[in-house]
Design a protein around this motif. Structure first.
Motif, mmCIF file in Angstrom:
data_model
loop_
_atom_site.group_PDB
_atom_site.id
_atom_site.type_symbol
_atom_site.label_atom_id
_atom_site.label_comp_id
_atom_site.label_asym_id
_atom_site.label_seq_id
_atom_site.Cartn_x
_atom_site.Cartn_y
_atom_site.Cartn_z
ATOM 1 N N VAL A 293 53.347 52.560 38.044
ATOM 2 C CA VAL A 293 52.615 52.287 36.811
ATOM 3 C C VAL A 293 51.582 51.200 37.094
ATOM 4 C CG1 VAL A 293 52.783 51.578 34.395
ATOM 5 C CG2 VAL A 293 54.661 52.860 35.452
ATOM 6 N N SER A 294 50.312 51.495 36.835
ATOM 7 C CA SER A 294 49.228 50.535 37.042
ATOM 8 C C SER A 294 48.911 49.850 35.718
ATOM 9 C CB SER A 294 47.981 51.254 37.567
ATOM 10 O OG SER A 294 46.892 50.361 37.653
ATOM 11 N N LEU A 295 48.784 48.519 35.764
ATOM 12 C CA LEU A 295 48.541 47.747 34.539
ATOM 13 C C LEU A 295 47.155 47.118 34.486
ATOM 14 C CD1 LEU A 295 51.948 45.869 34.150
ATOM 15 C CD2 LEU A 295 51.258 48.080 33.217
ATOM 16 N N LEU A 296 46.483 46.955 35.622
ATOM 17 C CA LEU A 296 45.224 46.220 35.648
ATOM 18 C C LEU A 296 44.004 47.054 36.009
ATOM 19 C CD1 LEU A 296 46.379 42.915 37.406
ATOM 20 C CD2 LEU A 296 45.948 43.281 34.978
ATOM 21 N N LYS A 297 44.200 48.186 36.627
ATOM 22 C CA LYS A 297 43.046 48.945 37.124
ATOM 23 C C LYS A 297 42.339 49.713 36.020
ATOM 24 C CE LYS A 297 41.673 51.778 41.069
ATOM 25 N NZ LYS A 297 42.128 52.494 42.278
ATOM 26 N N PHE A 298 43.066 50.073 34.965
ATOM 27 C CA PHE A 298 42.504 50.888 33.891
ATOM 28 C C PHE A 298 42.536 50.116 32.576
ATOM 29 C CE2 PHE A 298 44.678 53.526 37.033
ATOM 30 C CZ PHE A 298 43.642 54.342 37.476
ATOM 31 N N ASP A 299 41.812 50.637 31.588
ATOM 32 C CA ASP A 299 41.765 49.971 30.291
ATOM 33 C C ASP A 299 43.136 49.920 29.635
ATOM 34 O OD1 ASP A 299 39.053 49.544 30.558
ATOM 35 O OD2 ASP A 299 38.501 51.400 29.529
ATOM 36 N N GLU A 300 43.923 50.942 29.863
ATOM 37 C CA GLU A 300 45.289 51.016 29.346
ATOM 38 C C GLU A 300 46.226 51.312 30.507
ATOM 39 O OE1 GLU A 300 46.179 50.361 26.336
ATOM 40 O OE2 GLU A 300 44.163 50.195 25.464
ATOM 41 N N PRO A 301 47.508 50.958 30.383
ATOM 42 C CA PRO A 301 48.452 51.290 31.457
ATOM 43 C C PRO A 301 48.436 52.779 31.767
ATOM 44 C CG PRO A 301 49.463 49.785 29.900
ATOM 45 C CD PRO A 301 48.164 50.212 29.283
ATOM 46 N N ARG A 302 48.411 53.111 33.045
ATOM 47 C CA ARG A 302 48.402 54.498 33.498
ATOM 48 C C ARG A 302 49.449 54.664 34.592
ATOM 49 N NH1 ARG A 302 45.609 58.090 30.435
ATOM 50 N NH2 ARG A 302 45.305 59.371 32.297
ATOM 51 N N VAL A 303 49.934 55.900 34.748
ATOM 52 C CA VAL A 303 50.928 56.227 35.764
ATOM 53 C C VAL A 303 50.283 57.158 36.779
ATOM 54 C CG1 VAL A 303 53.201 57.208 36.240
ATOM 55 C CG2 VAL A 303 52.785 55.991 34.077
ATOM 56 N N TYR A 304 50.347 56.787 38.052
ATOM 57 C CA TYR A 304 49.767 57.623 39.099
ATOM 58 C C TYR A 304 50.620 58.882 39.300
ATOM 59 C CZ TYR A 304 46.811 53.699 40.534
ATOM 60 O OH TYR A 304 45.883 52.684 40.581
#
Length: 397
Positions: A293-304
């Motif tokens: 789960v990415s928290l900083l790369k996108f405007d909202e949390p996203r899951v690769y």
């Protein structure tokens, strides 16, 4: 060290030649041979040249004593042995200097700032509105993970230090003429840690809206589901599994030599190297699916979305999905300081484990110690369907 070796060799050779001029040459030569046998262990700590010289003198004295060689022959053999010792040492020195240049070019200092630029942007964008939660610091669990990271990866780091912090002249004087040769760590097999093959996900990604009957594994699935109805794993066991996964994913052996965010040599991107390491020391089997789960790369949390266990070099251009309701609820708990949140659902058992900034991470990441940088989302499938009831996530203990 080179000067010291030359002085030592000159004194040793002068003493040997003086023995050869002695009236009692034969006993003197034999005595010198015995002494030469005792010198190599000591000379080995000085340099390659002096140790080769001592061994050569030992052999030459024994041969001269056996054949009754004259003093002139003995003197010439001593000089030849010394010249041979330094010739061999110079060959080794030149080769090591050449290899050092090649390795330094293969593992140069690079900047990680460009690939982590999104962190600074995201922090600056979120800070004015207070979107980033206060960091909770590190508890005992994370202190243990940090300590284990500190204790690993030292050999590779030392090898890179030896490679980049010594001049070519030091390579000539220390590795080939001095004690440094005994601990020459900068070699390709120590530095190359980038050949770990991708580890496939144990199962295809779960479909929350149209899950097949969990009692019948889909064709081609590599193994049966790992959980039994009514036996969800203990939160402590799930944490142990997660801690093992964090250690494998971060692996201090891949950090390389970090002087600053803009000077990093030999860094290898974070990855999983083995499915079994995810569950090392845990009573829980490896998950059926594990996502980052990415928290900083996108405007909202996203899951690769990935066919393999997370590898950052593969995920930089990978597709992503929105977080599901469980992950959304669990992330709120992680931001408040929880480290693990689990939920036992009718068809699946879920867990979300925090990835927090440790001391080692702060060398490159724009964060504070203990800050939530991401999370691992775990899924296990039950063997049989349970009565459908709304599952409430629960924090780990």
């Amino acid at each position: 060290m080179l000067v010291f070796s030359l002085i030592w060799s000159a004194i040793f050779l002068a003493c040997t030649l003086a023995m050869a001029r002695s009236r009692h040459r034969t006993p003197a030569v034999l005595g010198m041979g015995i002494a030469a046998f005792l010198l190599p262990p000591f000379c080995m700590f000085l340099s390659l040249a002096t140790s080769l010289q001592a061994v050569g003198v030992c052999v030459a004295t024994c041969v001269c004593a056996a054949v009754g060689g004259r003093a002139r022959v003995f003197r010439l053999s001593m000089i030849a042995v010394t010249a041979f010792a330094y010739a061999v040492t110079i060959v080794f020195a030149v080769r090591e200097a050449r290899d050092a240049r090649a390795l330094a070019a293969r593992y140069p200092f690079q900047s990680l700032a460009p690939r982590l630029a999104y962190e600074t942007t995201r922090h600056q964008a979120n800070a004015p509105v207070g979107a980033l939660q206060a960091t909770p610091g590190l508890n005992v669990r994370w202190d243990e993970i940090q300590s284990r990271l500190e204790s690993g990866g030292r050999i590779r780091q030392l090898a890179l230090e030896q490679l980049h912090e010594k001049t070519i002249q030091q390579f000539i004087e220390s590795p080939s003429f001095g004690v440094g040769r005994m601990v020459n760590l900068a070699s390709e097999w120590r530095l190359n840690r980038g050949d770990d093959p991708p580890v496939p996900q144990p199962r295809a990604a779960p479909d929350d809206d149209a899950s097949p009957d969990p009692g019948a594994p889909a064709a081609g699935e590599p193994h049966a589901p790992s959980l039994l109805i009514g036996n969800p794993p203990a939160a402590s066991d799930v944490w142990t599994l997660h801690a093992g996964g964090v250690l494998d994913f971060l692996s201090a052996d891949r950090f390389g030599l970090v002087r600053s965010r803009d000077q990093v040599a030999g860094f290898l991107s974070h990855r999983f190297s083995s499915e079994t390491r995810v569950a090392a020391g845990s009573a829980v089997a490896p998950p059926d699916h594990l996502e980052l789960v990415s928290l900083l790369k996108f405007d909202e949390p996203r899951v690769y979305i990935s066919e393999n266990l997370p590898r950052m070099e593969e995920l930089k251009d990978a597709a992503t999905r929105e977080i599901n309701p469980f992950e959304e609820h669990a992330l709120d708990a992680l931001r408040r300081g929880e480290d693990m949140v689990t939920a036992d659902e009718p068809r699946k058992f879920r867990a979300l484990g925090a990835l927090r900034a440790l001391k080692q991470c702060l060398q490159c990441h724009t964060a504070e110690q203990g800050e939530l940088l991401g999370a691992f989302s775990y899924t296990w499938r039950h063997k049989l369907a349970k009565p459908v009831t709304e599952a409430e996530p629960r924090p780990g203990t």
